[in-house]
Every structure is written in C-alpha cells, then in structure tokens.
Design an enzyme around this catalytic site. Sequence first.
Site, PDB file in Angstrom:
ATOM      1  N   GLN A 124      -8.418  -0.803 -16.660  1.00 12.40           N
ATOM      2  CA  GLN A 124      -8.997  -1.717 -15.665  1.00 12.40           C
ATOM      3  C   GLN A 124     -10.307  -1.148 -15.114  1.00 12.40           C
ATOM      4  O   GLN A 124     -11.303  -1.862 -14.976  1.00 12.40           O
ATOM      5  CB  GLN A 124      -8.000  -1.949 -14.527  1.00 12.40           C
ATOM      6  N   GLU A 137      -8.116   5.691 -10.885  1.00 15.23           N
ATOM      7  CA  GLU A 137      -8.065   6.018 -12.319  1.00 15.23           C
ATOM      8  C   GLU A 137      -6.693   5.707 -12.912  1.00 15.23           C
ATOM      9  O   GLU A 137      -6.514   5.726 -14.119  1.00 15.23           O
ATOM     10  CB  GLU A 137      -8.394   7.500 -12.534  1.00 15.23           C
ATOM     11  N   LYS A 138      -5.710   5.481 -12.062  1.00 13.06           N
ATOM     12  CA  LYS A 138      -4.357   5.164 -12.551  1.00 13.06           C
ATOM     13  C   LYS A 138      -4.411   4.004 -13.549  1.00 13.06           C
ATOM     14  O   LYS A 138      -3.800   4.050 -14.600  1.00 13.06           O
ATOM     15  CB  LYS A 138      -3.485   4.829 -11.332  1.00 13.06           C
ATOM     16  N   HIS A 164      -3.366   4.102  -2.525  1.00 17.62           N
ATOM     17  CA  HIS A 164      -4.339   3.199  -1.893  1.00 17.62           C
ATOM     18  C   HIS A 164      -5.013   3.875  -0.705  1.00 17.62           C
ATOM     19  O   HIS A 164      -6.203   3.688  -0.464  1.00 17.62           O
ATOM     20  CB  HIS A 164      -3.642   1.932  -1.383  1.00 17.62           C
ATOM     21  N   LEU A 224       0.825  -1.212   0.000  1.00 21.02           N
ATOM     22  CA  LEU A 224       0.000   0.000   0.000  1.00 21.02           C
ATOM     23  C   LEU A 224       0.858   1.261   0.000  1.00 21.02           C
ATOM     24  O   LEU A 224       1.868   1.350   0.682  1.00 21.02           O
ATOM     25  CB  LEU A 224      -0.914   0.011   1.240  1.00 21.02           C
ATOM     26  N   LEU A 261       1.621   7.473  -8.436  1.00 22.17           N
ATOM     27  CA  LEU A 261       2.061   6.522  -7.409  1.00 22.17           C
ATOM     28  C   LEU A 261       1.640   5.117  -7.837  1.00 22.17           C
ATOM     29  O   LEU A 261       0.524   4.919  -8.283  1.00 22.17           O
ATOM     30  CB  LEU A 261       1.427   6.855  -6.063  1.00 22.17           C
TER      31      LEU A 261
HETATM   32  O1  PAF Z   1      -5.547  -2.870  -9.322  1.00 15.95           O
HETATM   33  C1  PAF Z   1      -5.176  -3.854  -8.639  1.00 15.95           C
HETATM   34  O2  PAF Z   1      -4.431  -3.727  -7.663  1.00 15.95           O
HETATM   35  C2  PAF Z   1      -5.643  -5.241  -9.028  1.00 15.95           C
HETATM   36  O3  PAF Z   1      -5.724  -5.393 -10.411  1.00 15.95           O
HETATM   37  C3  PAF Z   1      -6.975  -5.648  -8.352  1.00 15.95           C
HETATM   38  C4  PAF Z   1      -8.122  -4.777  -8.799  1.00 15.95           C
HETATM   39  C5  PAF Z   1      -6.810  -5.576  -6.840  1.00 15.95           C
HETATM   40  C6  PAF Z   1      -7.318  -7.097  -8.730  1.00 15.95           C
HETATM   41  O4  PAF Z   1      -6.330  -7.980  -8.328  1.00 15.95           O
END
Ligand code: PAF
Length: 259
Positions: free
Chosen positions: A145, A140-141, A28, A24, A178
């Site tokens: 995804q 948003e980084k 995060h 983290l 980050l």
């Molecule tokens: O973004 C991440 O850290 C990972 O892709 C996630 C969403 C925790 C899934 O493992």
Amino acid sequence: MLVIHDPSALPQDGCTFVPTMGALHSGHLELISAANINELPVVVSVFVNPTQFAPDEDFDAYPRTLDADVELARQAGTDVVFAPTVEDVYAEAMDDIPLPMVATEPKLEDATRPTHFQGVCNVVARLFQFTKPTHAFFGEKDYQQLKVIEAMVSKEERFEGIAICAVPTARGEDGVALSSRNAYLSDEERAQAQAVVKALPLGCENEMRAALLDAGLDVDYAVIRDAETLLAPVEGRSRRALIAARAGTTRLIDNGALP
Ligand code: PAF
C-alpha cells in the site's frame, strides 16, 4: 481537539495527515506522533472505506470504535479527528485513479484482493482533496500500500506538494506486527504469527515458506522482491521480504528489509 464530520468544515491551510480506518492501536499512535513535525494541525481521518473491501471481506465486522479512537488520538497529539460518512466521502463523482504498476503487477496483495488498491487509491485521493495535506503518514506494515500511494502521488499532478512519509512497523513484545485485525488472534494463533516474524529475515523464499508451513500457517505468499517495484529482485538494489499467511481466519501480512 476537534472532531469534524463534515468535509467542508476542515481546516483549509494545510495539515499533516494520518489516514486510518479507526480501531487505533499503538501503531497508529506512532504515525500520529510522527506527524507532529511542524506548526500545522495534525488531522487523523477515521473512515472504514467500503470500496477497498471485496464483498466476501470483513467490512461489516471491521471494528468501529470512534469514541475510544478520539480519546487515543487526542492523547497522541491530534488536532482534528475527521470522521466523515460514506455519503460525504463519495458524494462527488471522481474518475478512478489510474493504478500504478506496483498496484497491479507484483501479484502479492493484488493477486488475492484484485479490487483493493483501486479502493485505497480512490479513497486516499478523496481524503487528500478534503484535508489538503503537506505531509501524509503511512505505516510500513502495509508495504505494498505504501509503495502504491508513493507511486500514485508521484504520477498525478494534483498531488504535487504532498510528501509521503513512511513510518516503521510497530510491533508487540513478541515481535508480531500491530494491526487492527491481529486483535482477532487467539493465543495459539498469536504463537503461530511469531513464525511470520522469524521467517522474514531468512533470505531464501523456500526456507521462508517451509518455516511458515511448519508453524501450521496457510501461506498466500512468502517472497523476496525489489524493495521499490516489488517485482523480482535486481542485483545491487534493495530487497524486501514479504509474507501473507493465514492463522485461523486471520490473514497476517508483514514484511522486512533484507541486507
Ligand atoms: O491503511 C489503512 O488503514 C487504509 O488502507 C487507508 C490508507 C486508511 C485507506 O482507507
């Protein structure tokens, strides 16, 4: 604050949820602080998901720092750290989540990491099943995804009622995003990474690429796309600049909204 390893011990009455792979950092912590929106517990998962790494990627070397993560998560306002084992997460068979187009068509992360989003969707689906969130927070980084998860949730009935909340990218003083992997950058590579930040607002793909090459970066992509579909931009719709480039052995990815 609780640390729970066993999925069946998780609270079952809803939560706000922050999925992470640990290591983290302040990015995060901003997600965790954004997740403190109501009286529901904030659950943070710490799980390095093997299925989203290709065999040649850094799964074994990925930083695992659970004790430090637990302490940082506690300070940021987490109620439960959920740190399951691979065996627990993948104990039950589940069909692959059908991938939305934004996971397979843009030829961005999907081009260089063809199995990545299947792994992400499969693990996020399982984590949602365990944690039963009302809200889930993503940075948003990792913009592609975020769009993949939004599309997955809107398509699949079983995720109805889960709000996907996007949190802006956290940046260092020099503007570099980050990321757990950016911790591997040498001073020289960190200086190169600033070229990525400067290239994002240029508004022209050729100029973006030239700026990255000038800085000595190895460019995977430097593109301007539709902010939702990640396909070619369409007049009148929001655009997003997206870059992936290598500084030494570190792959930098970043993105930014364009006017
Ligand atoms: O973004 C991440 O850290 C990972 O892709 C996630 C969403 C925790 C899934 O493992």
